[in-house]
Design an enzyme around this catalytic site. Structure first.
Site, PDB file in Angstrom:
ATOM      1  N   LYS A  72     -77.888  45.721  80.248  1.00 17.96           N
ATOM      2  CA  LYS A  72     -77.914  44.764  79.137  1.00 17.96           C
ATOM      3  C   LYS A  72     -76.561  44.730  78.428  1.00 17.96           C
ATOM      4  O   LYS A  72     -75.896  45.754  78.302  1.00 17.96           O
ATOM      5  CB  LYS A  72     -79.030  45.170  78.166  1.00 17.96           C
ATOM      6  CG  LYS A  72     -79.332  44.164  77.070  1.00 17.96           C
ATOM      7  CD  LYS A  72     -80.526  44.634  76.226  1.00 17.96           C
ATOM      8  CE  LYS A  72     -80.849  43.663  75.094  1.00 17.96           C
ATOM      9  NZ  LYS A  72     -81.977  44.119  74.271  1.00 17.96           N
ATOM     10  N   SER A 147     -85.627  40.683  73.532  1.00 18.38           N
ATOM     11  CA  SER A 147     -84.270  40.208  73.716  1.00 18.38           C
ATOM     12  C   SER A 147     -83.650  40.607  75.061  1.00 18.38           C
ATOM     13  O   SER A 147     -82.626  40.050  75.450  1.00 18.38           O
ATOM     14  CB  SER A 147     -83.385  40.760  72.598  1.00 18.38           C
ATOM     15  OG  SER A 147     -83.321  42.171  72.678  1.00 18.38           O
ATOM     16  N   SER A 171     -88.336  44.565  72.697  1.00 16.45           N
ATOM     17  CA  SER A 171     -87.391  43.861  73.570  1.00 16.45           C
ATOM     18  C   SER A 171     -87.311  44.321  75.016  1.00 16.45           C
ATOM     19  O   SER A 171     -86.665  43.659  75.820  1.00 16.45           O
ATOM     20  CB  SER A 171     -85.997  43.907  72.971  1.00 16.45           C
ATOM     21  OG  SER A 171     -85.888  42.924  71.992  1.00 16.45           O
TER      22      SER A 171
HETATM   23  N1  GLN Z   1     -88.086  40.356  68.753  1.00 13.66           N
HETATM   24  C1  GLN Z   1     -87.796  41.427  67.830  1.00 13.66           C
HETATM   25  C2  GLN Z   1     -86.658  41.002  66.937  1.00 13.66           C
HETATM   26  O1  GLN Z   1     -86.207  39.907  67.061  1.00 13.66           O
HETATM   27  C3  GLN Z   1     -87.489  42.680  68.571  1.00 13.66           C
HETATM   28  C4  GLN Z   1     -86.137  42.679  69.139  1.00 13.66           C
HETATM   29  C5  GLN Z   1     -85.795  43.945  69.848  1.00 13.66           C
HETATM   30  O2  GLN Z   1     -86.650  44.738  70.211  1.00 13.66           O
HETATM   31  N2  GLN Z   1     -84.514  44.150  70.015  1.00 13.66           N
HETATM   32  O3  GLN Z   1     -86.210  41.748  66.108  1.00 13.66           O
END
Ligand code: GLN
Length: 486
Positions: A72, A147, A171
Protein backbone atom coordinates in the site's frame (compact mmCIF):
# COMPACT_ATOMS: atom_id res chain seq x y z
CA UNK A 1 -3.55 -22.76 -13.86
CA UNK A 2 -1.21 -19.83 -14.52
CA UNK A 3 1.52 -18.84 -12.08
CA UNK A 4 -0.18 -15.58 -11.10
CA UNK A 5 -3.20 -17.54 -9.91
CA UNK A 6 -1.25 -19.36 -7.20
CA UNK A 7 -1.37 -18.67 -3.49
CA UNK A 8 1.86 -18.01 -1.56
CA UNK A 9 1.87 -21.52 -0.14
CA UNK A 10 1.48 -23.16 -3.56
CA UNK A 11 4.09 -20.94 -5.19
CA UNK A 12 6.52 -21.69 -2.38
CA UNK A 13 6.34 -25.39 -3.19
CA UNK A 14 7.04 -24.79 -6.88
CA UNK A 15 9.86 -22.39 -6.09
CA UNK A 16 11.58 -24.52 -3.49
CA UNK A 17 11.39 -27.59 -5.73
CA UNK A 18 12.90 -25.44 -8.49
CA UNK A 19 10.01 -26.14 -10.84
CA UNK A 20 9.89 -22.43 -11.56
CA UNK A 21 12.33 -19.62 -10.92
CA UNK A 22 11.56 -16.36 -9.08
CA UNK A 23 12.23 -14.48 -12.33
CA UNK A 24 9.59 -16.55 -14.15
CA UNK A 25 7.12 -15.87 -11.36
CA UNK A 26 7.74 -12.13 -11.39
CA UNK A 27 7.66 -11.89 -15.18
CA UNK A 28 4.43 -13.83 -15.31
CA UNK A 29 2.91 -11.48 -12.76
CA UNK A 30 4.14 -8.34 -14.52
CA UNK A 31 2.53 -9.59 -17.74
CA UNK A 32 -0.72 -10.12 -15.89
CA UNK A 33 -0.50 -6.60 -14.45
CA UNK A 34 0.15 -5.12 -17.89
CA UNK A 35 -2.91 -6.94 -19.24
CA UNK A 36 -5.34 -6.27 -16.45
CA UNK A 37 -4.34 -3.14 -14.59
CA UNK A 38 -5.45 -0.64 -17.23
CA UNK A 39 -8.98 -1.82 -16.36
CA UNK A 40 -8.55 -1.95 -12.58
CA UNK A 41 -5.89 0.60 -11.60
CA UNK A 42 -4.82 -1.30 -8.50
CA UNK A 43 -1.23 -0.10 -8.74
CA UNK A 44 -0.15 3.49 -8.40
CA UNK A 45 3.49 2.66 -8.99
CA UNK A 46 5.40 -0.27 -10.47
CA UNK A 47 9.08 -0.93 -10.61
CA UNK A 48 9.75 -3.65 -13.19
CA UNK A 49 13.53 -3.49 -13.15
CA UNK A 50 13.83 -3.49 -9.39
CA UNK A 51 11.47 -6.46 -9.11
CA UNK A 52 13.33 -8.47 -11.75
CA UNK A 53 16.68 -7.63 -10.15
CA UNK A 54 15.41 -8.74 -6.75
CA UNK A 55 14.02 -11.94 -8.30
CA UNK A 56 17.38 -12.78 -9.82
CA UNK A 57 18.93 -12.68 -6.37
CA UNK A 58 16.05 -14.27 -4.44
CA UNK A 59 16.90 -17.10 -2.07
CA UNK A 60 14.08 -19.63 -2.45
CA UNK A 61 14.93 -21.37 0.81
CA UNK A 62 13.61 -18.36 2.76
CA UNK A 63 9.95 -18.37 3.93
CA UNK A 64 8.95 -15.84 1.25
CA UNK A 65 11.84 -16.46 -1.14
CA UNK A 66 10.75 -15.29 -4.60
CA UNK A 67 7.18 -14.39 -3.60
CA UNK A 68 5.96 -11.13 -5.16
CA UNK A 69 4.04 -8.75 -2.91
CA UNK A 70 2.22 -5.44 -3.43
CA UNK A 71 2.54 -2.69 -0.83
CA UNK A 72 0.00 0.00 0.00
CA UNK A 73 1.14 3.49 -0.90
CA UNK A 74 1.35 4.65 2.75
CA UNK A 75 4.09 2.19 3.79
CA UNK A 76 7.65 3.41 3.18
CA UNK A 77 9.93 1.49 0.84
CA UNK A 78 13.40 2.94 0.48
CA UNK A 79 13.95 4.77 -2.79
CA UNK A 80 10.29 4.55 -3.86
CA UNK A 81 7.50 7.09 -3.79
CA UNK A 82 5.18 6.91 -0.79
CA UNK A 83 2.42 9.24 -1.82
CA UNK A 84 -0.49 8.09 0.29
CA UNK A 85 -2.41 8.90 -2.91
CA UNK A 86 -2.03 12.58 -2.06
CA UNK A 87 -0.85 15.51 -4.13
CA UNK A 88 0.99 16.82 -1.09
CA UNK A 89 3.55 14.00 -1.32
CA UNK A 90 4.23 14.48 -5.00
CA UNK A 91 7.90 13.94 -5.69
CA UNK A 92 8.67 12.46 -2.27
CA UNK A 93 10.95 9.42 -2.19
CA UNK A 94 11.29 7.37 0.99
CA UNK A 95 14.76 7.55 2.49
CA UNK A 96 14.20 4.37 4.52
CA UNK A 97 12.38 1.03 4.71
CA UNK A 98 9.52 0.61 7.15
CA UNK A 99 10.05 -2.26 9.58
CA UNK A 100 7.52 -4.50 7.82
CA UNK A 101 9.26 -3.94 4.49
CA UNK A 102 12.64 -4.71 5.99
CA UNK A 103 11.22 -7.95 7.38
CA UNK A 104 9.65 -8.88 4.04
CA UNK A 105 12.90 -8.24 2.21
CA UNK A 106 14.86 -10.26 4.77
CA UNK A 107 12.50 -13.17 4.21
CA UNK A 108 13.01 -13.07 0.44
CA UNK A 109 9.83 -11.34 -0.75
CA UNK A 110 9.90 -9.36 -4.02
CA UNK A 111 8.25 -5.95 -3.91
CA UNK A 112 6.49 -5.33 -7.22
CA UNK A 113 4.78 -2.02 -6.64
CA UNK A 114 2.61 0.32 -4.62
CA UNK A 115 -1.15 0.08 -4.49
CA UNK A 116 -3.72 2.83 -4.76
CA UNK A 117 -5.69 3.93 -1.71
CA UNK A 118 -7.92 6.65 -0.31
CA UNK A 119 -5.79 9.70 0.40
CA UNK A 120 -4.00 9.18 3.74
CA UNK A 121 -6.22 6.10 4.23
CA UNK A 122 -9.32 8.23 4.73
CA UNK A 123 -12.22 6.56 3.03
CA UNK A 124 -14.03 3.32 2.28
CA UNK A 125 -14.00 3.20 -1.50
CA UNK A 126 -10.58 4.26 -2.89
CA UNK A 127 -12.42 7.08 -4.63
CA UNK A 128 -10.58 9.66 -2.49
CA UNK A 129 -7.33 9.18 -4.37
CA UNK A 130 -5.59 12.02 -6.18
CA UNK A 131 -4.23 9.44 -8.61
CA UNK A 132 -7.46 7.95 -9.93
CA UNK A 133 -10.19 5.49 -9.00
CA UNK A 134 -9.52 1.78 -8.45
CA UNK A 135 -12.22 -0.55 -9.73
CA UNK A 136 -13.63 -3.74 -8.27
CA UNK A 137 -12.49 -6.73 -10.38
CA UNK A 138 -15.89 -8.39 -9.90
CA UNK A 139 -17.70 -5.41 -11.40
CA UNK A 140 -15.59 -2.59 -12.75
CA UNK A 141 -18.40 -0.09 -12.22
CA UNK A 142 -18.20 -0.69 -8.50
CA UNK A 143 -15.70 0.34 -5.83
CA UNK A 144 -13.19 -2.13 -4.40
CA UNK A 145 -13.79 -0.76 -0.90
CA UNK A 146 -11.16 1.19 0.96
CA UNK A 147 -8.95 2.55 1.99
CA UNK A 148 -6.70 -0.39 0.96
CA UNK A 149 -8.77 -0.83 -2.21
CA UNK A 150 -5.72 -1.08 -4.47
CA UNK A 151 -4.24 -3.92 -2.42
CA UNK A 152 -7.53 -5.85 -2.34
CA UNK A 153 -8.23 -5.31 -6.04
CA UNK A 154 -4.69 -6.39 -6.91
CA UNK A 155 -5.02 -9.65 -5.00
CA UNK A 156 -8.56 -10.35 -6.26
CA UNK A 157 -7.63 -9.77 -9.90
CA UNK A 158 -4.51 -11.91 -9.42
CA UNK A 159 -2.25 -8.96 -10.17
CA UNK A 160 -0.59 -9.71 -6.84
CA UNK A 161 0.03 -12.95 -5.01
CA UNK A 162 -0.45 -11.08 -1.74
CA UNK A 163 -0.41 -7.54 -0.42
CA UNK A 164 -0.08 -5.37 2.64
CA UNK A 165 -2.73 -2.89 3.66
CA UNK A 166 -3.36 -0.75 6.70
CA UNK A 167 -6.46 -0.76 8.87
CA UNK A 168 -7.52 2.18 11.04
CA UNK A 169 -11.24 1.51 11.05
CA UNK A 170 -11.71 -1.33 8.60
CA UNK A 171 -9.44 -0.49 5.68
CA UNK A 172 -8.08 -4.02 5.30
CA UNK A 173 -11.19 -6.05 6.11
CA UNK A 174 -13.82 -4.04 4.22
CA UNK A 175 -11.97 -3.99 0.85
CA UNK A 176 -11.02 -7.65 1.35
CA UNK A 177 -14.71 -8.40 1.79
CA UNK A 178 -15.76 -6.30 -1.24
CA UNK A 179 -13.19 -8.00 -3.47
CA UNK A 180 -13.49 -11.57 -2.19
CA UNK A 181 -10.08 -11.86 -0.49
CA UNK A 182 -8.86 -12.57 3.02
CA UNK A 183 -7.89 -9.58 5.17
CA UNK A 184 -6.43 -9.49 8.67
CA UNK A 185 -6.29 -6.59 11.13
CA UNK A 186 -3.79 -7.65 13.79
CA UNK A 187 -3.99 -6.75 17.49
CA UNK A 188 -2.78 -3.20 18.12
CA UNK A 189 0.93 -3.43 18.87
CA UNK A 190 1.43 -6.76 17.07
CA UNK A 191 2.96 -5.24 13.94
CA UNK A 192 5.35 -2.30 13.94
CA UNK A 193 3.98 0.98 12.61
CA UNK A 194 7.49 2.33 11.98
CA UNK A 195 7.41 3.58 8.41
CA UNK A 196 3.62 3.53 8.10
CA UNK A 197 2.43 7.07 7.40
CA UNK A 198 0.35 7.87 10.47
CA UNK A 199 -3.36 8.58 10.08
CA UNK A 200 -4.73 7.85 13.58
CA UNK A 201 -1.82 6.46 15.54
CA UNK A 202 -3.81 4.80 18.31
CA UNK A 203 -5.83 2.80 15.75
CA UNK A 204 -3.56 2.12 12.74
CA UNK A 205 -2.22 -1.38 12.11
CA UNK A 206 -0.58 -2.92 9.05
CA UNK A 207 -1.86 -6.33 7.98
CA UNK A 208 -2.02 -8.83 5.10
CA UNK A 209 -4.52 -9.10 2.25
CA UNK A 210 -4.28 -12.53 0.66
CA UNK A 211 -6.02 -15.22 -1.40
CA UNK A 212 -6.23 -17.71 1.47
CA UNK A 213 -6.22 -17.73 5.26
CA UNK A 214 -3.09 -19.88 5.19
CA UNK A 215 -1.27 -17.11 3.34
CA UNK A 216 -2.46 -14.48 5.82
CA UNK A 217 -1.04 -16.58 8.67
CA UNK A 218 2.32 -16.85 6.97
CA UNK A 219 2.54 -13.15 6.17
CA UNK A 220 1.56 -12.17 9.70
CA UNK A 221 4.26 -14.45 11.05
CA UNK A 222 6.83 -12.57 8.96
CA UNK A 223 5.75 -8.98 9.67
CA UNK A 224 4.81 -9.30 13.38
CA UNK A 225 6.98 -8.67 16.40
CA UNK A 226 8.32 -6.07 18.81
CA UNK A 227 10.20 -3.18 17.25
CA UNK A 228 12.33 -0.74 19.26
CA UNK A 229 11.51 1.91 16.61
CA UNK A 230 7.80 1.82 17.47
CA UNK A 231 7.07 2.42 21.13
CA UNK A 232 3.49 1.18 20.73
CA UNK A 233 4.64 -2.22 19.51
CA UNK A 234 4.47 -4.84 22.25
CA UNK A 235 6.92 -7.40 23.51
CA UNK A 236 4.63 -10.35 22.94
CA UNK A 237 5.83 -13.66 21.51
CA UNK A 238 4.98 -14.25 17.85
CA UNK A 239 3.58 -17.78 17.49
CA UNK A 240 4.28 -19.70 14.26
CA UNK A 241 0.77 -18.86 13.02
CA UNK A 242 1.06 -20.85 9.80
CA UNK A 243 1.86 -24.01 11.73
CA UNK A 244 -0.98 -23.67 14.21
CA UNK A 245 -3.82 -23.69 11.71
CA UNK A 246 -4.69 -27.34 12.24
CA UNK A 247 -4.45 -27.17 16.04
CA UNK A 248 -7.86 -25.76 16.90
CA UNK A 249 -10.61 -28.10 18.02
CA UNK A 250 -14.19 -26.93 17.72
CA UNK A 251 -15.28 -29.22 20.51
CA UNK A 252 -16.12 -26.97 23.48
CA UNK A 253 -15.48 -23.95 21.29
CA UNK A 254 -17.99 -21.15 21.80
CA UNK A 255 -18.56 -18.77 18.92
CA UNK A 256 -20.34 -15.58 19.97
CA UNK A 257 -22.83 -13.82 17.73
CA UNK A 258 -23.20 -10.15 18.74
CA UNK A 259 -26.84 -9.28 18.30
CA UNK A 260 -26.06 -5.61 17.55
CA UNK A 261 -24.42 -6.71 14.29
CA UNK A 262 -27.53 -8.32 12.85
CA UNK A 263 -29.73 -5.27 12.80
CA UNK A 264 -32.16 -3.78 10.29
CA UNK A 265 -30.51 -2.37 7.25
CA UNK A 266 -28.10 -5.14 6.45
CA UNK A 267 -28.48 -6.53 3.00
CA UNK A 268 -30.61 -9.71 2.86
CA UNK A 269 -28.06 -11.66 0.87
CA UNK A 270 -25.30 -10.70 3.29
CA UNK A 271 -27.44 -11.81 6.21
CA UNK A 272 -28.24 -15.12 4.53
CA UNK A 273 -24.63 -15.84 3.61
CA UNK A 274 -23.37 -15.11 7.12
CA UNK A 275 -26.19 -17.13 8.72
CA UNK A 276 -25.06 -20.06 6.58
CA UNK A 277 -21.49 -19.64 7.85
CA UNK A 278 -22.74 -19.75 11.44
CA UNK A 279 -24.66 -22.95 10.68
CA UNK A 280 -21.56 -24.39 9.09
CA UNK A 281 -19.45 -23.83 12.22
CA UNK A 282 -22.28 -25.30 14.27
CA UNK A 283 -22.30 -28.41 12.09
CA UNK A 284 -18.57 -28.76 12.72
CA UNK A 285 -19.18 -28.86 16.46
CA UNK A 286 -18.88 -25.25 17.62
CA UNK A 287 -21.37 -23.95 20.16
CA UNK A 288 -23.15 -20.83 19.01
CA UNK A 289 -24.15 -18.26 21.59
CA UNK A 290 -25.74 -14.85 21.25
CA UNK A 291 -23.81 -12.10 23.03
CA UNK A 292 -24.28 -8.35 23.35
CA UNK A 293 -21.85 -5.54 22.59
CA UNK A 294 -24.05 -2.83 24.00
CA UNK A 295 -22.04 0.24 22.97
CA UNK A 296 -21.83 -0.75 19.30
CA UNK A 297 -24.22 2.04 18.20
CA UNK A 298 -21.69 4.64 19.41
CA UNK A 299 -18.65 3.18 17.67
CA UNK A 300 -18.83 5.15 14.42
CA UNK A 301 -19.30 8.51 16.18
CA UNK A 302 -16.54 7.74 18.67
CA UNK A 303 -14.20 6.73 15.89
CA UNK A 304 -14.77 9.87 13.83
CA UNK A 305 -13.95 12.06 16.82
CA UNK A 306 -10.79 10.21 17.82
CA UNK A 307 -9.52 9.43 14.33
CA UNK A 308 -9.98 13.00 13.08
CA UNK A 309 -8.37 14.43 16.24
CA UNK A 310 -5.32 12.25 15.75
CA UNK A 311 -5.24 12.91 12.02
CA UNK A 312 -5.29 16.68 12.52
CA UNK A 313 -2.15 16.36 14.66
CA UNK A 314 -0.42 13.78 12.45
CA UNK A 315 -1.00 15.67 9.22
CA UNK A 316 0.44 18.90 10.61
CA UNK A 317 3.86 17.68 9.47
CA UNK A 318 2.94 18.15 5.80
CA UNK A 319 3.80 21.80 5.61
CA UNK A 320 5.69 22.06 2.34
CA UNK A 321 9.01 22.28 4.12
CA UNK A 322 9.73 18.78 5.28
CA UNK A 323 8.11 16.69 2.57
CA UNK A 324 6.93 16.65 -1.00
CA UNK A 325 5.02 19.38 -2.73
CA UNK A 326 5.84 23.05 -2.30
CA UNK A 327 3.56 25.98 -3.20
CA UNK A 328 5.11 28.31 -5.77
CA UNK A 329 3.63 31.78 -5.40
CA UNK A 330 3.32 33.00 -1.84
CA UNK A 331 3.74 36.19 0.12
CA UNK A 332 4.97 35.00 3.51
CA UNK A 333 5.42 31.83 5.59
CA UNK A 334 1.77 31.50 6.59
CA UNK A 335 0.65 32.06 3.05
CA UNK A 336 3.14 29.38 2.02
CA UNK A 337 1.76 26.86 4.53
CA UNK A 338 -1.79 27.69 3.56
CA UNK A 339 -1.18 27.39 -0.15
CA UNK A 340 0.85 24.19 0.11
CA UNK A 341 -1.80 22.50 2.23
CA UNK A 342 -4.68 24.02 0.32
CA UNK A 343 -3.36 22.73 -2.98
CA UNK A 344 -1.92 19.51 -1.62
CA UNK A 345 -4.76 17.97 0.39
CA UNK A 346 -8.00 16.66 -1.09
CA UNK A 347 -11.40 17.59 0.29
CA UNK A 348 -11.92 14.55 2.54
CA UNK A 349 -8.55 15.12 4.21
CA UNK A 350 -9.37 18.79 4.73
CA UNK A 351 -12.74 17.87 6.19
CA UNK A 352 -11.03 15.55 8.70
CA UNK A 353 -8.37 18.09 9.67
CA UNK A 354 -11.08 20.70 10.31
CA UNK A 355 -13.19 18.27 12.32
CA UNK A 356 -10.19 17.03 14.29
CA UNK A 357 -8.98 20.54 15.09
CA UNK A 358 -12.47 21.44 16.22
CA UNK A 359 -12.91 18.51 18.63
CA UNK A 360 -9.50 19.26 20.17
CA UNK A 361 -10.03 22.99 20.55
CA UNK A 362 -10.44 24.52 23.99
CA UNK A 363 -14.06 24.57 25.04
CA UNK A 364 -14.89 21.50 22.93
CA UNK A 365 -12.13 19.16 24.06
CA UNK A 366 -14.07 17.89 27.09
CA UNK A 367 -17.37 17.65 25.28
CA UNK A 368 -16.04 15.67 22.33
CA UNK A 369 -12.54 14.29 22.55
CA UNK A 370 -12.55 13.37 26.24
CA UNK A 371 -16.03 11.93 26.06
CA UNK A 372 -15.09 9.87 23.03
CA UNK A 373 -12.14 8.45 24.96
CA UNK A 374 -14.54 7.34 27.69
CA UNK A 375 -16.89 5.68 25.23
CA UNK A 376 -13.90 3.94 23.67
CA UNK A 377 -13.22 2.39 27.07
CA UNK A 378 -16.83 1.17 27.25
CA UNK A 379 -16.53 -0.41 23.82
CA UNK A 380 -13.36 -2.17 24.94
CA UNK A 381 -15.14 -3.45 28.05
CA UNK A 382 -18.01 -4.81 25.94
CA UNK A 383 -15.54 -7.02 24.11
CA UNK A 384 -13.77 -8.15 27.31
CA UNK A 385 -17.12 -9.17 28.77
CA UNK A 386 -18.13 -11.00 25.59
CA UNK A 387 -14.83 -12.88 25.53
CA UNK A 388 -15.65 -14.29 28.96
CA UNK A 389 -18.51 -16.18 27.29
CA UNK A 390 -16.94 -17.09 23.98
CA UNK A 391 -13.54 -17.51 22.35
CA UNK A 392 -14.30 -15.56 19.17
CA UNK A 393 -17.09 -13.53 17.60
CA UNK A 394 -18.62 -13.84 14.16
CA UNK A 395 -20.26 -10.98 12.24
CA UNK A 396 -20.68 -9.77 8.66
CA UNK A 397 -17.67 -7.68 7.59
CA UNK A 398 -19.84 -5.10 5.87
CA UNK A 399 -23.62 -4.55 5.89
CA UNK A 400 -23.64 -4.57 2.07
CA UNK A 401 -21.66 -5.67 -0.98
CA UNK A 402 -19.52 -3.38 -3.12
CA UNK A 403 -21.46 -0.24 -4.06
CA UNK A 404 -21.37 1.65 -7.34
CA UNK A 405 -18.66 4.17 -8.11
CA UNK A 406 -20.01 7.60 -7.19
CA UNK A 407 -22.93 6.21 -5.17
CA UNK A 408 -21.77 7.54 -1.81
CA UNK A 409 -19.29 10.28 -2.68
CA UNK A 410 -21.78 13.10 -2.25
CA UNK A 411 -22.71 12.01 1.26
CA UNK A 412 -19.74 11.56 3.64
CA UNK A 413 -22.00 10.23 6.41
CA UNK A 414 -23.23 7.37 4.21
CA UNK A 415 -19.62 6.59 3.38
CA UNK A 416 -18.67 6.59 7.09
CA UNK A 417 -21.35 3.98 7.77
CA UNK A 418 -19.60 1.52 5.44
CA UNK A 419 -17.30 0.64 8.36
CA UNK A 420 -20.02 0.15 10.93
CA UNK A 421 -19.00 -3.50 11.60
CA UNK A 422 -15.23 -3.05 11.53
CA UNK A 423 -14.56 0.13 13.49
CA UNK A 424 -15.21 -1.12 17.04
CA UNK A 425 -12.40 -3.66 16.65
CA UNK A 426 -9.87 -0.86 16.10
CA UNK A 427 -11.23 1.14 19.03
CA UNK A 428 -10.79 -1.93 21.25
CA UNK A 429 -7.33 -2.69 19.84
CA UNK A 430 -8.20 -6.34 19.19
CA UNK A 431 -7.76 -8.53 16.10
CA UNK A 432 -10.17 -9.51 13.31
CA UNK A 433 -10.16 -11.43 10.05
CA UNK A 434 -12.41 -11.10 7.01
CA UNK A 435 -13.03 -14.29 5.04
CA UNK A 436 -15.02 -14.63 1.78
CA UNK A 437 -18.27 -16.60 2.08
CA UNK A 438 -19.98 -16.56 -1.26
CA UNK A 439 -21.37 -14.12 -3.77
CA UNK A 440 -24.59 -12.20 -4.21
CA UNK A 441 -26.97 -12.84 -7.11
CA UNK A 442 -25.18 -9.99 -8.88
CA UNK A 443 -21.93 -11.92 -8.47
CA UNK A 444 -20.46 -9.63 -5.81
CA UNK A 445 -18.33 -11.13 -3.04
CA UNK A 446 -19.63 -11.33 0.54
CA UNK A 447 -17.35 -11.60 3.57
CA UNK A 448 -17.73 -12.56 7.21
CA UNK A 449 -15.63 -11.31 10.08
CA UNK A 450 -14.06 -13.30 12.90
CA UNK A 451 -13.10 -11.16 15.89
CA UNK A 452 -10.67 -12.44 18.51
CA UNK A 453 -9.37 -11.28 21.90
CA UNK A 454 -6.05 -9.42 21.94
CA UNK A 455 -3.09 -11.52 20.73
CA UNK A 456 -5.40 -14.37 19.63
CA UNK A 457 -4.74 -14.14 15.91
CA UNK A 458 -3.92 -17.85 16.06
CA UNK A 459 -7.54 -18.59 17.03
CA UNK A 460 -9.25 -16.51 14.35
CA UNK A 461 -6.80 -17.69 11.71
CA UNK A 462 -7.41 -21.32 12.61
CA UNK A 463 -11.17 -20.71 12.52
CA UNK A 464 -10.93 -19.08 9.10
CA UNK A 465 -8.70 -21.89 7.89
CA UNK A 466 -11.18 -24.54 9.04
CA UNK A 467 -13.91 -22.73 7.13
CA UNK A 468 -11.90 -22.56 3.92
CA UNK A 469 -10.73 -26.14 4.24
CA UNK A 470 -14.13 -27.66 4.94
CA UNK A 471 -15.82 -25.66 2.19
CA UNK A 472 -13.10 -26.41 -0.36
CA UNK A 473 -12.13 -22.79 -1.03
CA UNK A 474 -10.01 -21.98 -4.04
CA UNK A 475 -9.30 -18.36 -4.95
CA UNK A 476 -11.60 -17.58 -7.91
CA UNK A 477 -10.71 -15.68 -11.07
CA UNK A 478 -13.06 -12.72 -11.63
CA UNK A 479 -14.60 -12.51 -15.13
CA UNK A 480 -12.48 -9.61 -16.33
CA UNK A 481 -12.66 -10.41 -20.04
CA UNK A 482 -16.41 -10.09 -20.05
CA UNK A 483 -16.32 -6.60 -18.60
CA UNK A 484 -15.71 -3.71 -20.90
CA UNK A 485 -15.14 -0.13 -20.08
CA UNK A 486 -17.32 2.30 -21.96
N1 GLN B 1 -13.17 4.16 6.32
C1 GLN B 1 -12.58 4.56 7.58
C2 GLN B 1 -12.15 6.00 7.48
O1 GLN B 1 -12.36 6.59 6.47
C3 GLN B 1 -11.46 3.66 7.94
C4 GLN B 1 -10.24 3.95 7.17
C5 GLN B 1 -9.09 3.08 7.55
O2 GLN B 1 -9.23 2.03 8.16
N2 GLN B 1 -7.92 3.55 7.20
O3 GLN B 1 -11.59 6.54 8.39
Amino acid sequence: MKLFEYSIQKLRKLLSQKEVSPVEVVENLLTRIAEVDPKIFAYSYLNHERAIEAAKKADVTLPLGGIPIAIKDNINVRGEPCRCASRILEGYLSPYDSTVVEKLKNMGAILVGRTNMDEFAMGSSTENSSLGITRNPWDIYRVPGGSSGGSAAAVASHEAICALGSDTGGSIRQPASFCGCVGLKPTYGRVSRYGLTAFASSLDQIGPITKTVEDAALLLEVIAGFDPFDNTSEKVAVPPFSKLLEQLSLKDFVLGIPKEYFIEGIDDEVRQAVTKVIAHYESLGAKIEEVSLAHTPYAVATYYILATAEASANLARFDGIRYGKRAKNYTDLFDYYGKTRGEGFGSEVKRRILLGTYVLSSGYYDAYYLRALKVREKIKQDFSLAFKKCQALLTPTSPFCAFRIGEKTADPLQMYLADIFTIAVNLAGICALSVPCGRSTEGLPIGFQLIGPPWKEDVILALGYIYQKTTGWTPPLPPLDEQTDG
